[in-house]
Scaffold this active site. Structure first.
Site, PDB file in Angstrom:
ATOM      1  N   ARG A  43      35.426 -36.125   8.280  1.00 44.73           N
ATOM      2  CA  ARG A  43      34.516 -37.263   8.174  1.00 44.73           C
ATOM      3  C   ARG A  43      35.099 -38.282   7.219  1.00 44.73           C
ATOM      4  NH1 ARG A  43      34.695 -37.619   3.403  1.00 44.73           N
ATOM      5  NH2 ARG A  43      33.481 -36.534   1.804  1.00 44.73           N
ATOM      6  N   GLU A  49      28.763 -43.937  -1.909  1.00 47.29           N
ATOM      7  CA  GLU A  49      29.441 -42.821  -2.573  1.00 47.29           C
ATOM      8  C   GLU A  49      28.645 -42.290  -3.749  1.00 47.29           C
ATOM      9  OE1 GLU A  49      31.372 -41.064  -0.776  1.00 47.29           O
ATOM     10  OE2 GLU A  49      32.775 -42.735  -0.549  1.00 47.29           O
ATOM     11  N   ASP A 141      28.409 -34.418   4.047  1.00 50.42           N
ATOM     12  CA  ASP A 141      29.506 -33.931   4.891  1.00 50.42           C
ATOM     13  C   ASP A 141      28.969 -33.028   5.997  1.00 50.42           C
ATOM     14  OD1 ASP A 141      30.533 -35.093   2.667  1.00 50.42           O
ATOM     15  OD2 ASP A 141      31.823 -33.437   2.070  1.00 50.42           O
ATOM     16  N   ASN A 184      40.706 -30.608  -6.960  1.00 46.24           N
ATOM     17  CA  ASN A 184      39.902 -29.443  -6.583  1.00 46.24           C
ATOM     18  C   ASN A 184      38.533 -29.537  -7.245  1.00 46.24           C
ATOM     19  OD1 ASN A 184      38.685 -27.024  -6.235  1.00 46.24           O
ATOM     20  ND2 ASN A 184      40.474 -25.791  -6.743  1.00 46.24           N
ATOM     21  N   LYS A 185      37.555 -29.946  -6.428  1.00 47.04           N
ATOM     22  CA  LYS A 185      36.208 -30.168  -6.975  1.00 47.04           C
ATOM     23  C   LYS A 185      35.577 -28.881  -7.496  1.00 47.04           C
ATOM     24  CE  LYS A 185      34.534 -32.041  -3.307  1.00 47.04           C
ATOM     25  NZ  LYS A 185      33.443 -32.155  -2.393  1.00 47.04           N
TER      26      LYS A 185
END
Ligand code: GLA
Length: 412
Positions: A43, A49, A141, A184-185
């Site tokens: 997506r 945001e 998402d 890397n969240k």
């Protein structure tokens, strides 16, 4: 979650190179052919945001590129995972006892999260499942993945989840460009610190307005309670919050709670030791970005003659707000946005969580070829590590369809 079932399509696997390769690899790994295949699209968020977890609508589209998985249900409790990319190692787990190791960016963790989610509850399955990785995302998402339809972006609204078509303007294409910076969240706290800052801002604003602040978590909830517009909320932010960062002590004092209570009832596990929170800037971003999403949809709906200019300006304002107020950009993303604008984009912005990842740019259709060449030269060819990447990392995309199950068709 609204209708989380996926449509089914018959596919001639042996005539389709990608499916065939996957099938052959599956047979070589597991000794039998897959029973079905599943696709989930990527997506791109066109605008909106870091506001879904604040309760506000966002405007993403699914893209044509996707992940394809081949599956065979087993009678046993064992889950066996394999990836066509040899960089990602095979993995086996016991479905009855799923342990998710969050400190490392392991590819199979996302699969395990889904499995763990199914075992807990079916409602709002996917958005909730992601939280097992540790991030407090808002569900954009997963919603677009299930609710996408080919040819249209969607306005996704939450509580209750709704998706409305947004017809993107003709005459422009959307181009995705990867900054090649990885973030890397799950293993870092950047993302959750922002969620907590929004949560704290919600509580301070709510308390100052005599609202039931203990039960309010989202900036959107406090606006709903007050029943006012975005402009009023922005004025309220300026009146109530200060631009200097807040210490934990100051927050505790404002809310009349102890540090222990702050930690156990408000902060997430990976933000327990954060000492400083920017509430003013984060709330300003959220309310202005939420307003931009609705303006973007309005322009798409009304399609005035200068639609592209108006939409481009909204995307550019969104990027500036992400960069300066939300501080979720990075040097490379800013550079890439700059290059995209200089290469002919009318609007360009980071997309998704930020701190790395991709930009999305709106480019006049007749300028696309020159645009791609110019971005390739200025961003990818100037850096040894990015050199081999432009093909995969820079592409135009149309709004794609949603998640789908494939069954192998009978041979003709
Ligand atoms: C990530 C999260 C989404 C959303 C975006 C930022 O992609 O998973 O829920 O919060 O960041 O807009």
């Amino acid at each position: 979650m609204a209708s989380a079932t996926s449509p089914t399509l018959r596919v001639q696997v042996d005539d389709n190179e990608r499916f065939l390769k996957l099938k052959e690899m599956f047979i070589s790994k597991f000794g039998s052919p897959p029973k079905f295949y599943v696709r989930a699209p990527g997506r791109v968020n066109i605008i909106g945001e870091h506001i879904d977890y604040c309760g506000y609508a966002v405007l993403p589209m699914a893209i044509e590129q996707d992940i394809l998985a081949a599956v065979e249900p087993l009678e046993t409790q064992v889950v066996q995972l394999a990836n066509t990319n040899p960089l990602y190692l095979d993995f086996t787990a016991n479905a009855a006892n799923i342990q998710i190791e969050k400190t490392k960016p392991l590819w199979h963790n996302y699969f395990l999260c889904g499995l763990k989610g199914i075992q807990v509850e079916l409602a709002e399955l996917c958005a909730k499942s992601e939280r097992y990785i540790g991030t407090e995302g808002g569900g954009m998402d997963q919603s677009i993945s299930f609710l996408a339809e080919e040819g249209t972006a969607k306005l996704i609204e939450f509580s209750p989840l709704r998706a409305t078509d947004v017809k993107l303007p003709t005459g422009a294409v959307f181009v995705i460009a990867n900054s090649c910076v990885e973030m890397n969240k799950a293993a870092t706290s950047h993302f959750n610190i922002r969620v907590m800052e929004c949560r704290l801002a919600t509580k301070l604003i709510a308390k100052s307005q005599g609202q039931d602040w203990r039960n309010l978590l989202k900036l959107g909830d406090v606006q709903t309670k007050l029943g006012v517009g975005f402009e009023e909320m922005l004025t309220l932010v300026e009146k109530i919050l200060h631009p200097e960062p807040y210490s934990r002590e100051e927050i505790c004092e404002c809310l009349g709670i102890s540090l222990q209570e702050l930690r156990s009832t408000i902060l997430s596990q990976n933000t327990q030791d954060v000492c400083s929170f920017k509430l003013y800037q984060r709330a300003k971003h959220v309310y202005s970005e939420a307003a931009r999403v609705l303006q973007f949809k309005k322009v798409c709906d009304e399609a005035p003659a200068n639609a592209l200019q108006l939409l481009g300006a909204l995307m550019n304002q969104s990027h500036a707000s992400c960069r300066d107020m939300y501080e979720c950009s990075c040097l490379e993303l800013d550079q890439l946005v700059d290059i995209c604008l200089k290469s002919g984009a009318i609007g360009s912005r980071l997309t998704g969580a930020g701190w790395g990842g991709c930009t999305v740019s709106m480019v006049p259709a007749d300028k696309l070829t020159g645009f791609l060449a110019s971005v390739r030269d200025a961003y990818y060819k100037t850096d040894g590590q990015r050199l081999g990447l432009p093909k995969k990392s820079l592409f135009a995309t149309n709004p794609g369809g949603g998640a789908l199950v494939f069954l192998e068709a009978e041979k003709m």
